[in-house]
Every structure is written in structure tokens, then in C-alpha cells.
Design a protein around this motif. Structure first.
Motif, PDB file in Angstrom:
ATOM      1  N   ILE A  18      17.819  -4.823  49.230  1.00 12.60           N
ATOM      2  CA  ILE A  18      17.439  -3.824  48.227  1.00 12.60           C
ATOM      3  C   ILE A  18      18.668  -3.332  47.459  1.00 12.60           C
ATOM      4  CG2 ILE A  18      16.557  -1.468  47.923  1.00 12.60           C
ATOM      5  CD1 ILE A  18      14.676  -1.989  50.274  1.00 12.60           C
ATOM      6  N   THR A  19      19.732  -3.018  48.206  1.00 13.18           N
ATOM      7  CA  THR A  19      20.932  -2.490  47.555  1.00 13.18           C
ATOM      8  C   THR A  19      21.657  -3.554  46.735  1.00 13.18           C
ATOM      9  OG1 THR A  19      22.190  -2.865  49.594  1.00 13.18           O
ATOM     10  CG2 THR A  19      21.303  -0.668  49.242  1.00 13.18           C
ATOM     11  N   SER A  20      21.622  -4.784  47.206  1.00  8.36           N
ATOM     12  CA  SER A  20      22.226  -5.881  46.450  1.00  8.36           C
ATOM     13  C   SER A  20      21.482  -6.081  45.135  1.00  8.36           C
ATOM     14  CB  SER A  20      22.193  -7.170  47.270  1.00  8.36           C
ATOM     15  OG  SER A  20      22.723  -8.254  46.534  1.00  8.36           O
ATOM     16  N   ASN A  21      20.167  -5.996  45.188  1.00  7.80           N
ATOM     17  CA  ASN A  21      19.347  -6.127  43.978  1.00  7.80           C
ATOM     18  C   ASN A  21      19.649  -4.997  43.000  1.00  7.80           C
ATOM     19  OD1 ASN A  21      17.023  -7.322  42.463  1.00  7.80           O
ATOM     20  ND2 ASN A  21      16.086  -5.340  42.925  1.00  7.80           N
ATOM     21  N   LEU A  22      19.829  -3.794  43.529  1.00 11.10           N
ATOM     22  CA  LEU A  22      20.170  -2.648  42.679  1.00 11.10           C
ATOM     23  C   LEU A  22      21.525  -2.844  42.026  1.00 11.10           C
ATOM     24  CD1 LEU A  22      19.721   0.212  41.593  1.00 11.10           C
ATOM     25  CD2 LEU A  22      20.697   1.081  43.737  1.00 11.10           C
ATOM     26  N   PHE A  57      10.778  -5.915  48.112  1.00 12.08           N
ATOM     27  CA  PHE A  57      11.580  -5.522  49.274  1.00 12.08           C
ATOM     28  C   PHE A  57      10.987  -4.283  49.945  1.00 12.08           C
ATOM     29  CE2 PHE A  57      15.270  -7.646  46.943  1.00 12.08           C
ATOM     30  CZ  PHE A  57      15.217  -8.786  47.743  1.00 12.08           C
ATOM     31  N   ILE A  58      10.517  -3.332  49.139  1.00 14.46           N
ATOM     32  CA  ILE A  58       9.888  -2.132  49.689  1.00 14.46           C
ATOM     33  C   ILE A  58       8.632  -2.509  50.466  1.00 14.46           C
ATOM     34  CG2 ILE A  58       8.645  -0.003  49.120  1.00 14.46           C
ATOM     35  CD1 ILE A  58      11.624   0.296  48.892  1.00 14.46           C
ATOM     36  N   GLN A  80      12.608   6.394  53.974  1.00 15.14           N
ATOM     37  CA  GLN A  80      13.098   7.327  52.961  1.00 15.14           C
ATOM     38  C   GLN A  80      14.295   6.750  52.213  1.00 15.14           C
ATOM     39  OE1 GLN A  80      15.043  11.168  54.077  1.00 15.14           O
ATOM     40  NE2 GLN A  80      13.460  12.091  52.784  1.00 15.14           N
ATOM     41  N   LEU A  81      15.224   6.131  52.951  1.00 16.80           N
ATOM     42  CA  LEU A  81      16.388   5.527  52.309  1.00 16.80           C
ATOM     43  C   LEU A  81      15.957   4.430  51.344  1.00 16.80           C
ATOM     44  CD1 LEU A  81      19.444   5.205  52.027  1.00 16.80           C
ATOM     45  CD2 LEU A  81      19.415   3.713  54.038  1.00 16.80           C
ATOM     46  N   ALA A  82      15.048   3.573  51.791  1.00 12.76           N
ATOM     47  CA  ALA A  82      14.567   2.483  50.938  1.00 12.76           C
ATOM     48  C   ALA A  82      13.871   3.017  49.688  1.00 12.76           C
ATOM     49  CB  ALA A  82      13.618   1.588  51.729  1.00 12.76           C
TER      50      ALA A  82
END
Length: 207
Positions: A18-22, A57-58, A80-82
Motif C-alpha cells: 500500500i505504501t509503495s503504491n502511494l 490492497f485494502i 486503521q493504518l491501512a
């Protein structure tokens, strides 16, 4: 609940995805040089693809949480983080849609600065989640602090951008449109601050 030692768990891998995609999304936004409506449409289409990947991803994290009894940290914290990270991505997609809807084919310097801050925030989030995945909790607060600093800087940038807009722009329609875009860009950084607060909470619970 404490982290177990060993290789990365499936939730860490999903959060890293998720963070890599962001991070890729914000990097793409910074690198684009939009000069006409066709390029603007392509820009929006690409951002929508990144946003759709984030939604997948979510969905995967939610499915895994429903099927897993024991999680490395509280399942509520993982979700919550996701979701807060996904809110950042949703905000970027919203701004891209506004740019296309209002036919903004030439970004202002303030818009470019906001996009740069978004990329810096995404990088901090990625690095913090990478630390979380290898259980280096003590190193995460430094990244949370940087996210909060970026949020303060974006507040200042918003005030400067709006002040400059009213001082230089004569078209009332454009003033309304650009003000909405600036506020939406600042809202993205607000979402990043929520990620920082969630990270701080996870560190405190699992230290």
C-alpha cells in the motif's frame, strides 16, 4: 500484542504494498509536466489506476483480517493504518479529478510545492511502515515527527497560496476553483498526519 520475531508477516507485506503504491503515485504526480487537456486526462487516468490498486490492497487486508485469528499487532490498528494511508491516495485522486474538471493545464508554483510535500510525506510513510515490518519500532517516531512538520508547512503554504490568489487573480470563478484545489492539496497532508498519529499509537502499544 507484541510482534513476533522472524520473517515479515503477510500484513506487513500488504502494508508495504500500500505504501509503495502511494509513494509511486506521489512520485508520478511530481514528475508530470502537464501542458494541455489531453495530458491532463491521461494524468487523471493514471492516478485513478493507482487509486484502484490501493483499493485492491485494502480489500486484501480486510479479507486477511477476517480470516486470521492472531495478528502481529491489534487488527484494529492494522486496519486503521491501512485506511488512513488509503485516505491519502483518495485525496490525490480527488485533486487530479478537480484539475481535470476545472481544466487546469498549467500548475501554479504553489500546486507544485504541495505535490512535492505529498511526495515527501509518502516517503516518510513508506520508511515508517518498512521499519514497522521489521519491528524497529523505536525508529518510527522520527518519521512521524517529519510528517507532522510537513503538515505544519502545508498549513503555511495554504495561507500563502490563498493570499497570493486573492492578490493576483481577477477572475472570481478561477479564484473559487483554485482555492478548492489548494485546500484539497492541504487536506492530503492532513491525512498524512493521521497516519503519523496512528503510527505513534502503534509504537506506544507495542513498545
Amino acid at each position: 500484542m507484541r510482534f513476533s520475531k522472524g520473517k515479515k508477516d503477510k500484513f506487513s507485506e500488504l502494508l508495504l504494498n500500500i505504501t509503495s503504491n502511494l509513494q509511486e503515485t506521489t512520485k508520478f504526480c511530481v514528475e508530470q509536466d502537464i501542458s494541455n487537456h489531453h495530458e491532463l486526462q491521461i494524468f487523471l487516468e493514471n492516478v485513478k489506476e493507482y487509486e484502484s490498486a490501493g483499493d485492491e490492497f485494502i480489500s486484501s487486508i480486510t479479507k486477511e483480517l477476517n480470516q486470521t485469528f492472531i495478528t502481529p499487532i491489534d487488527r484494529e490498528d492494522i486496519l486503521q493504518l491501512a485506511l488512513h494511508i488509503d485516505d491519502v491516495l483518495d485525496g490525490i485522486e480527488h485533486v487530479a479529478a478537480l484539475l481535470e474538471m476545472y481544466s487546469v493545464t498549467s500548475l501554479t508554483e504553489q500546486m507544485k510545492k504541495f505535490l512535492s510535500i505529498n511526495y515527501q510525506c509518502a516517503t516518510e510513510i513508506f520508511e515508517a511502515v518498512a521499519l514497522l515490518s521489521v519491528k524497529k519500532l523505536q525508529s518510527i517516531p522520527a518519521h512521524s515527527l517529519k510528517l507532522k512538520e510537513h503538515e505544519t508547512n502545508s498549513d503555511n503554504l495554504l495561507r500563502t497560496a490563498v493570499k497570493n490568489l486573492f492578490a493576483t487573480e481577477k477572475d472570481p470563478i478561477k479564484i473559487i476553483q483554485y482555492k478548492e484545489i489548494y485546500e484539497s492539496l492541504e487536506g492530503i497532508v492532513d491525512s498524512c498526519r493521521k497516519v503519523a498519529i496512528t503510527l505513534d499509537s502503534i509504537v506506544m502499544k507495542n513498545a
